[in-house]
Design an enzyme around this catalytic site. Structure first.
Site, PDB file in Angstrom:
ATOM      1  N   LYS A  72       2.394  -3.307   7.309  1.00  0.00           N
ATOM      2  CA  LYS A  72       2.644  -3.497   5.869  1.00  0.00           C
ATOM      3  C   LYS A  72       4.088  -3.083   5.529  1.00  0.00           C
ATOM      4  O   LYS A  72       4.760  -3.745   4.734  1.00  0.00           O
ATOM      5  CB  LYS A  72       1.651  -2.663   5.029  1.00  0.00           C
ATOM      6  CG  LYS A  72       0.210  -3.147   5.069  1.00  0.00           C
ATOM      7  CD  LYS A  72      -0.001  -4.535   4.468  1.00  0.00           C
ATOM      8  CE  LYS A  72       0.183  -4.579   2.976  1.00  0.00           C
ATOM      9  NZ  LYS A  72      -0.190  -5.919   2.429  1.00  0.00           N
TER      10      LYS A  72
ATOM     11  N   THR B  19       0.824  -1.209   0.000  1.00  0.00           N
ATOM     12  CA  THR B  19       0.000   0.000   0.000  1.00  0.00           C
ATOM     13  C   THR B  19       0.858   1.259   0.000  1.00  0.00           C
ATOM     14  O   THR B  19       2.004   1.234   0.467  1.00  0.00           O
ATOM     15  CB  THR B  19      -0.896  -0.006   1.261  1.00  0.00           C
ATOM     16  OG1 THR B  19      -1.456   1.286   1.456  1.00  0.00           O
ATOM     17  CG2 THR B  19      -0.103  -0.351   2.515  1.00  0.00           C
ATOM     18  N   ASP B  20       0.270   2.361  -0.478  1.00  0.00           N
ATOM     19  CA  ASP B  20       0.977   3.651  -0.414  1.00  0.00           C
ATOM     20  C   ASP B  20       1.091   4.155   1.027  1.00  0.00           C
ATOM     21  O   ASP B  20       1.879   5.061   1.311  1.00  0.00           O
ATOM     22  CB  ASP B  20       0.281   4.704  -1.297  1.00  0.00           C
ATOM     23  CG  ASP B  20      -1.165   4.984  -0.907  1.00  0.00           C
ATOM     24  OD1 ASP B  20      -1.693   4.331   0.011  1.00  0.00           O
ATOM     25  OD2 ASP B  20      -1.786   5.876  -1.544  1.00  0.00           O
ATOM     26  N   GLU B  21       0.329   3.540   1.949  1.00  0.00           N
ATOM     27  CA  GLU B  21       0.316   4.060   3.321  1.00  0.00           C
ATOM     28  C   GLU B  21       1.650   3.868   4.033  1.00  0.00           C
ATOM     29  O   GLU B  21       1.914   4.510   5.046  1.00  0.00           O
ATOM     30  CB  GLU B  21      -0.851   3.438   4.112  1.00  0.00           C
ATOM     31  CG  GLU B  21      -2.176   3.656   3.392  1.00  0.00           C
ATOM     32  CD  GLU B  21      -3.428   3.361   4.208  1.00  0.00           C
ATOM     33  OE1 GLU B  21      -3.367   3.401   5.437  1.00  0.00           O
ATOM     34  OE2 GLU B  21      -4.471   3.108   3.572  1.00  0.00           O
TER      35      GLU B  21
ATOM     36  N   TYR C 288      -1.596  -0.488  11.051  1.00  0.00           N
ATOM     37  CA  TYR C 288      -1.766  -1.144   9.745  1.00  0.00           C
ATOM     38  C   TYR C 288      -0.577  -0.851   8.836  1.00  0.00           C
ATOM     39  O   TYR C 288       0.075  -1.763   8.319  1.00  0.00           O
ATOM     40  CB  TYR C 288      -3.076  -0.680   9.077  1.00  0.00           C
ATOM     41  CG  TYR C 288      -3.142  -1.002   7.589  1.00  0.00           C
ATOM     42  CD1 TYR C 288      -3.148  -2.321   7.143  1.00  0.00           C
ATOM     43  CD2 TYR C 288      -3.183   0.023   6.630  1.00  0.00           C
ATOM     44  CE1 TYR C 288      -3.183  -2.624   5.778  1.00  0.00           C
ATOM     45  CE2 TYR C 288      -3.227  -0.269   5.273  1.00  0.00           C
ATOM     46  CZ  TYR C 288      -3.225  -1.590   4.845  1.00  0.00           C
ATOM     47  OH  TYR C 288      -3.263  -1.883   3.500  1.00  0.00           O
TER      48      TYR C 288
HETATM   49  P1  NAD Z   1      -9.556  -7.376   2.464  1.00  0.00           P
HETATM   50  O1  NAD Z   1      -9.518  -7.081   3.927  1.00  0.00           O
HETATM   51  O2  NAD Z   1     -10.785  -7.107   1.693  1.00  0.00           O
HETATM   52  O3  NAD Z   1      -9.199  -8.925   2.222  1.00  0.00           O
HETATM   53  C1  NAD Z   1      -8.180  -9.569   2.926  1.00  0.00           C
HETATM   54  C2  NAD Z   1      -8.313 -11.071   2.639  1.00  0.00           C
HETATM   55  O4  NAD Z   1      -7.241 -11.732   3.335  1.00  0.00           O
HETATM   56  C3  NAD Z   1      -9.620 -11.682   3.162  1.00  0.00           C
HETATM   57  O5  NAD Z   1     -10.155 -12.548   2.204  1.00  0.00           O
HETATM   58  C4  NAD Z   1      -9.180 -12.441   4.411  1.00  0.00           C
HETATM   59  O6  NAD Z   1      -9.998 -13.588   4.675  1.00  0.00           O
HETATM   60  C5  NAD Z   1      -7.766 -12.847   4.035  1.00  0.00           C
HETATM   61  N1  NAD Z   1      -6.932 -13.072   5.224  1.00  0.00           N
HETATM   62  C6  NAD Z   1      -6.793 -12.265   6.298  1.00  0.00           C
HETATM   63  N2  NAD Z   1      -5.968 -12.836   7.201  1.00  0.00           N
HETATM   64  C7  NAD Z   1      -5.564 -14.018   6.660  1.00  0.00           C
HETATM   65  C8  NAD Z   1      -4.703 -15.060   7.099  1.00  0.00           C
HETATM   66  N3  NAD Z   1      -4.084 -14.997   8.294  1.00  0.00           N
HETATM   67  N4  NAD Z   1      -4.498 -16.119   6.297  1.00  0.00           N
HETATM   68  C9  NAD Z   1      -5.127 -16.211   5.075  1.00  0.00           C
HETATM   69  N5  NAD Z   1      -5.977 -15.259   4.626  1.00  0.00           N
HETATM   70  C10 NAD Z   1      -6.187 -14.174   5.409  1.00  0.00           C
HETATM   71  O7  NAD Z   1      -8.295  -6.610   1.858  1.00  0.00           O
HETATM   72  P2  NAD Z   1      -8.150  -5.825   0.488  1.00  0.00           P
HETATM   73  O8  NAD Z   1      -8.668  -4.452   0.656  1.00  0.00           O
HETATM   74  O9  NAD Z   1      -8.636  -6.673  -0.601  1.00  0.00           O
HETATM   75  O10 NAD Z   1      -6.550  -5.708   0.402  1.00  0.00           O
HETATM   76  C11 NAD Z   1      -5.786  -6.766  -0.167  1.00  0.00           C
HETATM   77  C12 NAD Z   1      -4.317  -6.394  -0.111  1.00  0.00           C
HETATM   78  O11 NAD Z   1      -4.092  -5.204  -0.847  1.00  0.00           O
HETATM   79  C13 NAD Z   1      -3.791  -6.140   1.297  1.00  0.00           C
HETATM   80  O12 NAD Z   1      -2.505  -6.678   1.393  1.00  0.00           O
HETATM   81  C14 NAD Z   1      -3.758  -4.624   1.398  1.00  0.00           C
HETATM   82  O13 NAD Z   1      -2.751  -4.203   2.287  1.00  0.00           O
HETATM   83  C15 NAD Z   1      -3.447  -4.245  -0.030  1.00  0.00           C
HETATM   84  N6  NAD Z   1      -3.958  -2.926  -0.459  1.00  0.00           N
HETATM   85  C16 NAD Z   1      -5.265  -2.599  -0.259  1.00  0.00           C
HETATM   86  C17 NAD Z   1      -5.727  -1.365  -0.700  1.00  0.00           C
HETATM   87  C18 NAD Z   1      -7.177  -0.973  -0.544  1.00  0.00           C
HETATM   88  O14 NAD Z   1      -7.531   0.166  -0.859  1.00  0.00           O
HETATM   89  N7  NAD Z   1      -8.060  -1.843  -0.125  1.00  0.00           N
HETATM   90  C19 NAD Z   1      -4.854  -0.472  -1.331  1.00  0.00           C
HETATM   91  C20 NAD Z   1      -3.511  -0.847  -1.507  1.00  0.00           C
HETATM   92  C21 NAD Z   1      -3.077  -2.088  -1.082  1.00  0.00           C
HETATM   93  P1  TYD Z   2     -10.690   4.081   4.527  1.00  0.00           P
HETATM   94  O1  TYD Z   2     -11.671   3.659   3.502  1.00  0.00           O
HETATM   95  O2  TYD Z   2     -10.740   3.453   5.891  1.00  0.00           O
HETATM   96  O3  TYD Z   2      -9.237   3.911   3.890  1.00  0.00           O
HETATM   97  P2  TYD Z   2      -7.780   4.405   4.451  1.00  0.00           P
HETATM   98  O4  TYD Z   2      -7.903   4.802   5.862  1.00  0.00           O
HETATM   99  O5  TYD Z   2      -6.965   3.160   4.305  1.00  0.00           O
HETATM  100  O6  TYD Z   2      -7.366   5.513   3.552  1.00  0.00           O
HETATM  101  O7  TYD Z   2     -10.825   5.641   4.739  1.00  0.00           O
HETATM  102  C1  TYD Z   2     -10.695   6.544   3.655  1.00  0.00           C
HETATM  103  C2  TYD Z   2     -10.739   7.957   4.222  1.00  0.00           C
HETATM  104  O8  TYD Z   2     -12.053   8.196   4.752  1.00  0.00           O
HETATM  105  C3  TYD Z   2      -9.782   8.172   5.385  1.00  0.00           C
HETATM  106  O9  TYD Z   2      -9.279   9.499   5.314  1.00  0.00           O
HETATM  107  C4  TYD Z   2     -10.639   8.012   6.612  1.00  0.00           C
HETATM  108  C5  TYD Z   2     -11.994   8.518   6.153  1.00  0.00           C
HETATM  109  N1  TYD Z   2     -13.168   7.875   6.800  1.00  0.00           N
HETATM  110  C6  TYD Z   2     -14.152   8.655   7.399  1.00  0.00           C
HETATM  111  O10 TYD Z   2     -14.080   9.892   7.410  1.00  0.00           O
HETATM  112  N2  TYD Z   2     -15.212   8.017   7.972  1.00  0.00           N
HETATM  113  C7  TYD Z   2     -15.328   6.659   7.979  1.00  0.00           C
HETATM  114  O11 TYD Z   2     -16.323   6.120   8.538  1.00  0.00           O
HETATM  115  C8  TYD Z   2     -14.320   5.880   7.352  1.00  0.00           C
HETATM  116  C9  TYD Z   2     -14.409   4.373   7.328  1.00  0.00           C
HETATM  117  C10 TYD Z   2     -13.249   6.534   6.764  1.00  0.00           C
END
Ligand code: NAD
Ligand code: TYD
Length: 368
Positions: free
Chosen positions: A177, A138-140, A173
């Protein structure tokens, strides 16, 4: 001997991004076996993959990535030659409440996969030829950027995260990562494991668990539940449609340079409050409500602890080297996303029962 050209483990394939990656690969590469390894936590849902679950090149294995013995066996049973690692705990608010779970899954789980890959591939004695461990991050991990021009138009600052930006994570988080990214690089540098990392901005689209901003707020607007905006709603996120991320992952897996890092983002910054207002407009229009009908649902609440102010990705390396560009304009992606949630109420109801409701009530007191 496997009949497949490649045997690829995708971890976290039952989650939001993982399910799009699995669907994309299963549909596009009928000669690859895609092995979805997922523990099915609250965020994992096999309903996300109903349309492809019967395909002969798709296999699901319910397993915890932290369980080294099981993971190690999977590598040899399936002659795994590639890993696309997405399994993680992914929600910042949960990480603030329960950092241990994030350290366990995101750090220890990643080490367990790296070590299983190293042992299996070294045991084959061919110098890791045609093997790849691709870690999705992630970019975070880069921390937060300044808001130079909060009242102007995007971009809201002159700085962007590049592949060379120093890691500076703030939340449990992003710290977990960042740590997992470091372990991936350590396995590359120490053992020569062929690895690639990509760091992506915020994703949105179908099948996202409704604890993240966009699906949570779509659901709340539909039901007339208040919209908890953290702080003043001035934080900036850079949004990318999830299918564009899945395509970038496919491209990087096949054409990325081993040992490299790629940033993925859409040059699409939005202040939270502007995004929320746009979302209200779209949902109200689709539900036939008058313009502004749901504006009163906006409720400013206590800010998230350590809330990163601005994320903005510079993805020009990916554009220049691998010719990747996002395919969707944000407004079109958002329309598509809202349509999906409105048409898939059963999915929402399925995932918002039980444990999630309890979590939501603990966070906000009640749903009203
Ligand atoms: P998500 O929370 O929707 O899904 C996570 C999946 O991992 C789930 O299916 C869960 O069952 C599985 N999981 C969790 N713990 C596990 C374990 N111990 N063993 C096996 N499986 C396990 O997450 P997401 O939003 O789809 O993100 C997927 C990946 O992409 C993550 O690594 C996240 O850091 C990265 N990412 C997410 C975003 C975003 O905006 N959502 C952006 C950049 C990177
Ligand atoms: P989120 O979807 O949790 O992603 P991330 O924290 O990984 O960027 O949140 C996106 C943005 O929205 C973040 O600045 C936090 C804000 N946010 C709210 O203001 N209210 C909410 O209920 C949630 C879930 C997020």
């Amino acid at each position: 001997m496997s009949n497949f050209k490649r045997n690829i483990i995708v971890t976290g394939g039952a989650g939001f991004i993982g399910s799009h990656v699995v669907r994309h690969l299963v549909n596009k590469y009928s000669d690859y076996r895609i092995i979805n390894v997922d523990a099915l936590t609250y965020a994992g849902n096999l309903a996300n993959l109903k349309d492809i679950e019967q395909y002969s090149n798709y296999t699901f294995v319910k397993a915890d990535i932290c369980d080294f013995d099981i993971i190690r066996r999977l590598f040899s049973d399936y002659s795994v030659d590639g890993v696309i690692h997405l399994a993680a705990e992914s929600h910042v608010d949960r990480s603030i409440k329960d950092p241990f779970t994030f350290a366990r899954t995101n750090v220890m789980g990643t080490i367990s996969l790296l070590e299983a890959a190293r042992q299996q591939w070294q045991s084959e004695g061919n110098s890791f030829n045609n093997k790849l461990f691709y870690h999705i991050s992630t970019d975070e991990v880069y921390g937060a950027l300044e808001l130079d021009s909060p009242d102007g138009d995007a971009p809201y600052g002159s700085e962007f995260f590049t592949e060379d930006t120093r890691y500076n994570p703030h939340s449990p988080y992003s710290a977990s990562k960042a740590s997992s990214d470091h372990f991936v690089r350590a396995y590359h540098d120490t053992y020569g494991l062929p690895t690639i990392i990509s760091n992506c901005s915020n994703n949105y689209g179908p099948y996202q668990f409704p604890e993240k901003l966009i699906p949570l707020f779509i659901n709340n607007i539909c039901k007339g539940i208040s919209l908890p905006v953290y702080g003043k709603g001035e934080n900036v996120r850079d949004w990318l449609f999830v299918e564009d991320h899945a395509k970038a992952i496919d491209l990087i897996f096949h054409e990325g340079r081993v040992g490299d890092t790629y940033n993925i983002g859409g040059f699409n910054e939005w202040k939270n409050i502007d995004l929320i207002k746009l979302l209200i407009k779209i949902v109200d229009r689709k539900l036939g409500r008058p313009d502004g009908a749901s504006d009163h649902l906006i409720k400013y609440v206590t800010d998230r602890a350590g809330h990163d102010l601005r994320y903005a990705i510079d993805s020009s390396k990916l554009a220049n080297e691998l010719s990747w560009h996002p395919s969707l304009q944000f407004e079109d992606g958002l329309e598509k996303t809202v349509n999906w949630y409105l048409n898939n109420n059963d999915w929402i109801e399925g995932v918002t029962s039980g444990e999630y409701r309890q979590y939501y009530t603990e966070m906000y007191g009640s749903e009203e």
